[in-house]
Design an enzyme around this catalytic site. Structure first.
Site, PDB file in Angstrom:
ATOM      1  N   ASP A  43       0.732  -1.189   0.068  1.00 39.39           N
ATOM      2  CA  ASP A  43      -0.040  -0.146   0.019  1.00 39.39           C
ATOM      3  C   ASP A  43       0.963   1.401   0.102  1.00 39.39           C
ATOM      4  OD1 ASP A  43      -2.474  -1.272   0.161  1.00 39.39           O
ATOM      5  OD2 ASP A  43      -2.250  -1.712   2.197  1.00 39.39           O
ATOM      6  N   TYR A  75      -2.654  -6.951  -8.574  1.00 40.54           N
ATOM      7  CA  TYR A  75      -2.424  -5.594  -8.471  1.00 40.54           C
ATOM      8  C   TYR A  75      -1.667  -5.111  -9.841  1.00 40.54           C
ATOM      9  CZ  TYR A  75      -1.561  -0.900  -7.102  1.00 40.54           C
ATOM     10  OH  TYR A  75      -1.239   0.492  -7.071  1.00 40.54           O
TER      11      TYR A  75
END
Ligand SMILES: C[S@@+](CC[C@H](N)C(=O)[O-])C[C@H]1O[C@@H](n2cnc3c(N)ncnc32)[C@H](O)[C@@H]1O
Length: 235
Positions: free
Chosen positions: A139, A216
């Site tokens: 993140d 991702y």
């Protein structure tokens, strides 16, 4: 989210981000209830290959993935390296449920999963236990005031250095320019510990052949982002 340990001002001892999303579909919930307990990392005590995988684990390289998302990369690496052993940690329950699905689909007896904080599990492992450590698209926490929340920080990097054996490898991938700058700055501070395995720009601009894409990454590529791939050897 819950903190497993107080006191450290950096990412160590804190868990940031979401752990629960949409309710799990019935099939996924069943996987979490029935399959996860059989392949889960014990919630306390030492995390050793012998304890998790039994006596046959002796001498087999151990890999660890931090924040495996849906578990695609972990499952693909385990399929690439059938003699090796894999542990993954992910606090987001929906991701864990998907990963359990991958593991249950192809009976990968070499994978163990932890639903929770990767750093807490790493701290319970013996020093020098790991051959490879993956930090793929952490993140970004792009705001400067959230920089301490980034997984790449002094505390976690010192922990990674302790848990990797000399010659072991840390892989890090990101598509985020802020994170890239932050990571390069930190890794310069760790130059005496980690050697950047780079000879030409292609080494960090192109995905190495034995580096399976993550979910991702696939999305970032679809959105037109560049991806940067880093391999560091523990000196
Ligand atoms: C941007 S996602 C990337 C997921 C996956 N690596 C991929 O590339 O598809 C970052 C992941 O890190 C997880 N994460 C955040 N803090 C973590 C921690 N302390 N331990 C393990 N995973 C963590 C998040 O839940 C999230 O799934």
């Amino acid at each position: 989210m819950t903190a497993h340990k107080a006191g450290d001002p950096t990412t160590l001892g804190r868990l940031y981000g979401r752990s629960v999303g949409k309710p799990l579909r019935e099939g996924r919930q069943r996987l979490v209830d029935e399959v996860l307990p059989r392949i889960a990392v014990p919630v306390d005590g030492p995390v050793t290959a012998e304890r998790l995988f039994g006596p046959d684990s002796h001498g087999r390289p151990l890999h660890f993935e931090i924040g495996f998302g849906g578990g695609e990369h972990l499952a693909a690496r385990a399929a690439q390296l059938p003699q090796d052993l894999f542990i993954g940690a992910e606090p987001f329950l929906n991701g864990v449920a998907q990963a359990v699905g991958h593991v249950a689909d192809q009976p990968l007896a070499s994978i163990r999963l932890h639903h929770g904080d990767a750093l807490e599990v790493l701290e319970r492992m013996p020093d020098g236990a790991l051959s490879m450590l993956y930090l793929l698209h952490p993140d970004p926490w792009p705001k400067a005031r959230h920089a301490k929340r980034r997984m790449m920080n002094d505390g976690p990097l010192a922990l990674f250095a302790r848990k990797l054996r000399p010659g072991g490898e840390l892989r890090f991938g990101t598509d985020h320019p802020v994170y890239l700058r932050h990571a390069l700055m930190l890794m310069r501070r760790f130059e005496a510990t980690f050697e950047w395995l780079v000879a030409a720009p292609a080494d960090w601009q192109q995905r190495p052949a034995d580096w399976p894409p993550t979910r991702y990454e696939a999305k970032a590529l679809k959105d037109g982002h560049e991806i940067w791939y880093f391999r560091y050897r523990r000196r």
